[in-house]
Design a protein around this motif. Structure first.
Motif, short mmCIF file in Angstrom:
data_model
loop_
_atom_site.label_atom_id
_atom_site.label_comp_id
_atom_site.label_asym_id
_atom_site.label_seq_id
_atom_site.Cartn_x
_atom_site.Cartn_y
_atom_site.Cartn_z
N LEU A 1 9.40 9.64 6.58
CA LEU A 1 8.12 9.83 5.88
C LEU A 1 7.22 8.60 5.99
N ARG A 2 7.61 7.64 6.80
CA ARG A 2 6.90 6.35 6.83
C ARG A 2 5.41 6.49 7.11
N ASP A 3 5.02 7.39 8.02
CA ASP A 3 3.59 7.50 8.36
C ASP A 3 2.76 7.98 7.18
N VAL A 4 3.26 8.98 6.47
CA VAL A 4 2.50 9.49 5.33
C VAL A 4 2.51 8.49 4.18
N ILE A 5 3.63 7.77 4.00
CA ILE A 5 3.71 6.76 2.94
C ILE A 5 2.76 5.59 3.25
N ILE A 6 2.74 5.14 4.49
CA ILE A 6 1.85 4.03 4.86
C ILE A 6 0.39 4.47 4.74
N TYR B 1 -0.29 -9.35 2.88
CA TYR B 1 0.50 -8.42 3.69
C TYR B 1 1.53 -7.68 2.82
N ALA B 2 1.82 -6.46 3.25
CA ALA B 2 2.83 -5.64 2.58
C ALA B 2 4.09 -5.61 3.42
N LEU B 3 5.22 -5.49 2.73
CA LEU B 3 6.51 -5.37 3.42
C LEU B 3 7.24 -4.14 2.88
N PHE B 4 7.45 -3.16 3.74
CA PHE B 4 8.14 -1.92 3.39
C PHE B 4 9.62 -2.04 3.76
N SER B 5 10.50 -1.68 2.85
CA SER B 5 11.93 -1.61 3.14
C SER B 5 12.38 -0.16 3.04
N TRP B 6 12.90 0.36 4.15
CA TRP B 6 13.39 1.74 4.22
C TRP B 6 14.90 1.71 4.14
N TYR B 7 15.48 2.45 3.16
CA TYR B 7 16.92 2.37 2.90
C TYR B 7 17.71 3.56 3.43
N ASN B 8 17.04 4.56 3.96
CA ASN B 8 17.77 5.69 4.56
C ASN B 8 16.87 6.40 5.56
N SER B 9 17.47 7.26 6.36
CA SER B 9 16.74 7.87 7.47
C SER B 9 15.69 8.88 7.01
N GLU C 1 0.60 13.31 1.30
CA GLU C 1 -0.12 12.05 1.06
C GLU C 1 -0.61 11.95 -0.38
N ASP C 2 -1.07 13.05 -0.95
CA ASP C 2 -1.55 13.01 -2.34
C ASP C 2 -0.42 12.64 -3.31
N PHE C 3 0.78 13.14 -3.05
CA PHE C 3 1.92 12.80 -3.90
C PHE C 3 2.16 11.29 -3.88
N PHE C 4 2.15 10.69 -2.69
CA PHE C 4 2.43 9.26 -2.58
C PHE C 4 1.27 8.41 -3.10
N ILE C 5 0.04 8.88 -2.95
CA ILE C 5 -1.10 8.16 -3.53
C ILE C 5 -0.94 8.07 -5.04
N ASP C 6 -0.57 9.17 -5.66
CA ASP C 6 -0.37 9.18 -7.12
C ASP C 6 0.78 8.26 -7.52
N LEU C 7 1.87 8.32 -6.78
CA LEU C 7 3.05 7.50 -7.08
C LEU C 7 2.71 6.00 -6.97
N LEU C 8 2.03 5.63 -5.90
CA LEU C 8 1.70 4.23 -5.66
C LEU C 8 0.62 3.72 -6.63
N THR C 9 -0.29 4.60 -7.00
CA THR C 9 -1.33 4.22 -7.96
C THR C 9 -0.72 3.90 -9.31
N ARG C 10 0.23 4.73 -9.76
CA ARG C 10 0.89 4.48 -11.04
C ARG C 10 1.71 3.19 -10.98
N ALA C 11 2.33 2.92 -9.84
CA ALA C 11 3.08 1.67 -9.68
C ALA C 11 2.14 0.47 -9.72
N ARG C 12 0.97 0.60 -9.11
CA ARG C 12 0.01 -0.52 -9.12
C ARG C 12 -0.48 -0.81 -10.53
N GLN C 13 -0.70 0.22 -11.30
CA GLN C 13 -1.20 0.02 -12.66
C GLN C 13 -0.21 -0.77 -13.52
#
Length: 386
Positions: free
Chosen positions: A131-136, A118-126, A71-83
């Motif tokens: 990882l959807r739960d940890v990403i969400i 609202y957010a819309l997630f698109s998953w392109y592979n299995s 979760e920490d990895f994705f928080i960092d990734l999403l925070t940088r994208a938001r900035q």
């Protein structure tokens, strides 16, 4: 973590910044749906990747470092994208845009869009889907103000395409703003949403004067979003053509959302090549023609491929274009380079004089991997025919 030893050619691609791993670069490949360490033939560590087959390839480089996908990895990734997207967040005239764009934000296989609250997630592979739960969970930490989320399944193997995935449910249809224009969207009805967000700069050009006073023909119109932008930009009239019967109903919803009278705006359910013949028989002509076909399409009569057939759209458009008219030619085919697309356009124009006014590619919210031209898939030329 398994090791994946790369040959020198593939290692060179990784060192150049390519993130996509392609099947033709690996012989007797059997690994899938797992994280691996990438190494060159000298056993030097090159980065962390995950493997999972999708339509583009067999996996993605995630980082040049050793990382854990928690979760920490994705928080960092999403925070940088938001900035990176603060300008969109602060724009009161736009409430729908991309929040996270695959390899442009350093995680191929995932995109996230914002539609109002609202957010819309698109998953392109299995694997990324696993990882959807940890990403969400990470997403909810970074975007606590959003009310809920939906998902689109863009790979084969599951029994559904679209679903609500967290928080509050959105209305079946609701209105978003883009450049001050209203569009009606839906988040839980197949893979579509009612608008393609990557075209918002093209629609802005129509609002800001390109369509002023002009008669506009919008081919492959889907929900007529280009036509709405043209109408809001002062077009004298618009005609939207799409083969899908539902396109008329969806297009009408956009017009109604902006209180636009349909008197000067036609919605035609017809194959575009049939419409060319229809227009020629009736002596119809236009000041501005917009061409935005799917990369590949098939109906009962024929197939259409951007690579082989786009020139036909151009040559027939010119026949119903008014003197000094303009063509907007668009494709989202990632397997067609800017140069190849222009060659196809030139084939369509033949000896007809024309000049290129503008080339638009993906807008800033659709961040790209600058080391890989394929990630900047959108190509939209504005062309003046003389």
């Amino acid at each position: 973590m398994n090791k994946l030893i790369l040959d020198d050619l593939v290692a060179r691609k990784i060192n150049q910044g390519i993130q996509l791993l392609q099947g033709q670069d690996f012989k007797n490949f059997s690994l899938n749906d797992q994280v691996v360490g990438l190494y060159n033939s000298k056993q030097d560590f090159l980065g962390t990747a995950y493997l999972s087959s999708q339509n583009k390839g067999i996996g993605w480089l995630i980082s040049r470092d050793q990382v854990h996908l928690d979760e920490d990895f994705f928080i960092d990734l999403l925070t940088r994208a938001r900035q990176k997207r603060q300008a969109y967040e602060n724009d009161e005239l736009t409430t729908a845009y991309r929040l996270f764009n695959q390899e442009g934000d350093h995680l191929g296989g995932l995109s996230i869009d914002r539609y109002g609250s609202y957010a819309l997630f698109s998953w392109y592979n299995s694997y990324i889907y696993s990882l959807r739960d940890v990403i969400i969970a990470a997403f909810k930490q970074v975007y606590p103000e959003l009310l809920g989320g939906y998902e689109k399944i863009r790979f084969k193997g599951l029994t559904y395409e679209s679903a609500h995935c967290y928080g509050q449910e959105a209305p079946d249809t609701f209105t978003i703003l883009e450049n001050g224009v209203h569009y009606r969207v839906f988040l839980d009805d197949g893979l579509m949403t009612g608008i393609f967000l990557d075209q918002h700069e093209v629609r802005l050009s129509l609002i800001n004067g390109l369509a002023l006073g002009k008669s506009v023909l919008n081919m492959f119109s889907y929900t007529a979003a280009f036509s709405i932008a043209a109408a809001m930009g002062g077009a004298s009239d618009t005609t939207s053509v799409d083969l899908a019967k539902r396109s008329r109903e969806l297009s009408r919803a956009h017009f109604e959302a902006n209180s636009l009278d349909l008197t000067h705006h036609q919605l035609m359910v017809m194959d575009v090549f049939d419409y060319y013949r229809y227009a020629k028989r009736r002596g119809l002509s236009y000041d501005l023609i917009i061409l935005d076909p799917p990369s590949f399409a098939r109906n009962k009569k024929q197939t259409f491929s951007v690579v082989k057939d786009y020139h036909k759209l151009i040559s027939q458009a010119v026949e119903i274009l008014n003197p000094e008219g303009t063509i907007i030619a668009s494709t989202n085919a990632s397997n067609v380079s800017v140069e190849q697309f222009q060659q196809e356009l030139e084939k369509g124009f033949g000896r007809i004089k024309h000049r290129y006014l503008d080339l638009k590619q993906l807008p800033a919210d659709f961040t790209v991997n600058k080391a890989d031209k394929r990630s900047n898939y959108l190509k939209v030329y504005t062309i003046k025919v003389e």
